[in-house]
Design an enzyme around this catalytic site. Structure first.
Site, PDB file in Angstrom:
ATOM      1  N   CYS A   4     -25.573  21.910   7.683  1.00 13.54           N
ATOM      2  CA  CYS A   4     -24.655  21.643   8.803  1.00 13.54           C
ATOM      3  C   CYS A   4     -25.416  20.800   9.820  1.00 13.54           C
ATOM      4  O   CYS A   4     -26.445  21.215  10.355  1.00 13.54           O
ATOM      5  CB  CYS A   4     -24.176  22.950   9.420  1.00 13.54           C
ATOM      6  SG  CYS A   4     -23.284  22.694  10.962  1.00 13.54           S
ATOM      7  N   ASN A  86     -10.835  18.759  17.328  1.00 17.34           N
ATOM      8  CA  ASN A  86     -10.173  18.381  16.075  1.00 17.34           C
ATOM      9  C   ASN A  86     -10.294  19.569  15.134  1.00 17.34           C
ATOM     10  O   ASN A  86     -11.394  20.064  14.888  1.00 17.34           O
ATOM     11  CB  ASN A  86     -10.836  17.138  15.474  1.00 17.34           C
ATOM     12  CG  ASN A  86     -10.591  15.907  16.324  1.00 17.34           C
ATOM     13  OD1 ASN A  86      -9.502  15.724  16.863  1.00 17.34           O
ATOM     14  ND2 ASN A  86     -11.602  15.073  16.468  1.00 17.34           N
ATOM     15  N   HIS A 101     -18.394  22.456  12.082  1.00 16.82           N
ATOM     16  CA  HIS A 101     -19.023  23.402  13.017  1.00 16.82           C
ATOM     17  C   HIS A 101     -18.262  23.181  14.313  1.00 16.82           C
ATOM     18  O   HIS A 101     -18.290  22.063  14.861  1.00 16.82           O
ATOM     19  CB  HIS A 101     -20.520  23.082  13.138  1.00 16.82           C
ATOM     20  CG  HIS A 101     -21.280  23.958  14.091  1.00 16.82           C
ATOM     21  ND1 HIS A 101     -22.508  24.520  13.762  1.00 16.82           N
ATOM     22  CD2 HIS A 101     -21.015  24.363  15.360  1.00 16.82           C
ATOM     23  CE1 HIS A 101     -22.942  25.233  14.784  1.00 16.82           C
ATOM     24  NE2 HIS A 101     -22.060  25.139  15.779  1.00 16.82           N
ATOM     25  N   HIS A 103     -16.628  22.330  17.618  1.00 16.88           N
ATOM     26  CA  HIS A 103     -17.177  21.582  18.755  1.00 16.88           C
ATOM     27  C   HIS A 103     -16.046  21.069  19.626  1.00 16.88           C
ATOM     28  O   HIS A 103     -14.940  20.814  19.150  1.00 16.88           O
ATOM     29  CB  HIS A 103     -18.062  20.422  18.288  1.00 16.88           C
ATOM     30  CG  HIS A 103     -17.402  19.516  17.287  1.00 16.88           C
ATOM     31  ND1 HIS A 103     -17.274  19.850  15.961  1.00 16.88           N
ATOM     32  CD2 HIS A 103     -16.808  18.301  17.425  1.00 16.88           C
ATOM     33  CE1 HIS A 103     -16.646  18.870  15.322  1.00 16.88           C
ATOM     34  NE2 HIS A 103     -16.349  17.916  16.190  1.00 16.88           N
ATOM     35  N   HIS A 105     -15.076  18.008  22.084  1.00 18.54           N
ATOM     36  CA  HIS A 105     -15.384  16.667  22.596  1.00 18.54           C
ATOM     37  C   HIS A 105     -15.088  16.656  24.097  1.00 18.54           C
ATOM     38  O   HIS A 105     -14.040  17.160  24.529  1.00 18.54           O
ATOM     39  CB  HIS A 105     -14.491  15.613  21.937  1.00 18.54           C
ATOM     40  CG  HIS A 105     -14.710  15.448  20.464  1.00 18.54           C
ATOM     41  ND1 HIS A 105     -15.482  14.439  19.935  1.00 18.54           N
ATOM     42  CD2 HIS A 105     -14.249  16.159  19.399  1.00 18.54           C
ATOM     43  CE1 HIS A 105     -15.487  14.531  18.611  1.00 18.54           C
ATOM     44  NE2 HIS A 105     -14.744  15.561  18.260  1.00 18.54           N
TER      45      HIS A 105
HETATM   46  P1  5GP Z   1     -14.998  15.539  14.586  1.00 18.79           P
HETATM   47  O1  5GP Z   1     -14.322  14.394  13.907  1.00 18.79           O
HETATM   48  O2  5GP Z   1     -15.586  16.530  13.598  1.00 18.79           O
HETATM   49  O3  5GP Z   1     -14.159  16.190  15.621  1.00 18.79           O
HETATM   50  O4  5GP Z   1     -16.184  14.898  15.390  1.00 18.79           O
HETATM   51  C1  5GP Z   1     -17.494  14.828  14.936  1.00 18.79           C
HETATM   52  C2  5GP Z   1     -18.278  13.998  15.952  1.00 18.79           C
HETATM   53  O5  5GP Z   1     -19.655  14.191  15.712  1.00 18.79           O
HETATM   54  C3  5GP Z   1     -18.000  12.498  15.839  1.00 18.79           C
HETATM   55  O6  5GP Z   1     -17.540  12.003  17.105  1.00 18.79           O
HETATM   56  C4  5GP Z   1     -19.367  11.903  15.457  1.00 18.79           C
HETATM   57  O7  5GP Z   1     -19.602  10.673  16.086  1.00 18.79           O
HETATM   58  C5  5GP Z   1     -20.330  12.987  15.906  1.00 18.79           C
HETATM   59  N1  5GP Z   1     -21.549  13.075  15.122  1.00 18.79           N
HETATM   60  C6  5GP Z   1     -21.627  13.153  13.771  1.00 18.79           C
HETATM   61  N2  5GP Z   1     -22.917  13.257  13.381  1.00 18.79           N
HETATM   62  C7  5GP Z   1     -23.657  13.254  14.519  1.00 18.79           C
HETATM   63  C8  5GP Z   1     -25.069  13.343  14.772  1.00 18.79           C
HETATM   64  O8  5GP Z   1     -25.904  13.442  13.881  1.00 18.79           O
HETATM   65  N3  5GP Z   1     -25.468  13.306  16.077  1.00 18.79           N
HETATM   66  C9  5GP Z   1     -24.575  13.203  17.112  1.00 18.79           C
HETATM   67  N4  5GP Z   1     -25.069  13.170  18.355  1.00 18.79           N
HETATM   68  N5  5GP Z   1     -23.239  13.127  16.898  1.00 18.79           N
HETATM   69  C10 5GP Z   1     -22.794  13.150  15.630  1.00 18.79           C
HETATM   70 ZN    ZN Z   2     -23.337  24.719  11.929  1.00 17.14          ZN
END
Ligand code: 5GP
Ligand code: ZN
Length: 118
Positions: A4, A86, A101, A103, A105
């Site tokens: 993860c 999301n 995981h 999160h 935004h």
């Molecule tokens: P999701 O689409 O799951 O809601 O958003 C995942 C977010 O995690 C995306 O905006 C992507 O740019 C960010 N992200 C993915 N991998 C990494 C990483 O290794 N480091 C950081 N700082 N952000 C990440």
């Molecule tokens: Zn995790």
């Protein structure tokens, strides 16, 4: 949780720009920002989606939400901000959650437009 990305960031195995940290969660800048300011608030505890949330997680998420107003001022978001989760569903991924995981935004630093409606 093995493999993860966000657990690895929390454990310090992958570098990130952490701007806040406490016992419940960390906040770091998004690697691929979708707004002038784009942070991710990530609980230290691994759970993939809100579907796996326990009573304890509910309280922990409440504490996280309670800290965001103060944090937002420290992070340059006094002009307002947008929170997005999301969320993958049981039968599909319409919201396109990429990292499994949970999160939040935190977006801002500029006019974001109104995302309501299509
Ligand atoms: P999701 O689409 O799951 O809601 O958003 C995942 C977010 O995690 C995306 O905006 C992507 O740019 C960010 N992200 C993915 N991998 C990494 C990483 O290794 N480091 C950081 N700082 N952000 C990440
Ligand atoms: Zn995790």
């Amino acid at each position: 949780m093995e493999n993860c990305i966000f657990c690895k960031i929390i454990n310090g195995e992958i570098p990130s720009n952490i701007v806040y940290s406490d016992d419940d969660f960390i906040v770091f800048t998004d690697l691929n920002p979708k707004a002038k300011l784009h942070y991710l608030a990530v609980p230290r505890k691994h759970f993939a989606t809100l579907n796996e949330m326990t009573k304890e997680d509910e309280q922990m998420l409440g504490r996280i939400m309670g800290k965001i107003p103060t944090l937002s001022k420290q992070l340059g978001l006094s002009n307002g901000y947008r929170l997005i989760i999301n969320q993958k569903g049981e039968t599909g991924n319409d919201a396109e959650q990429e990292v499994m995981h949970l999160h939040i935004h935190i977006l801002g630093g500029e006019k974001l437009g109104n995302p309501n409606g299509k």
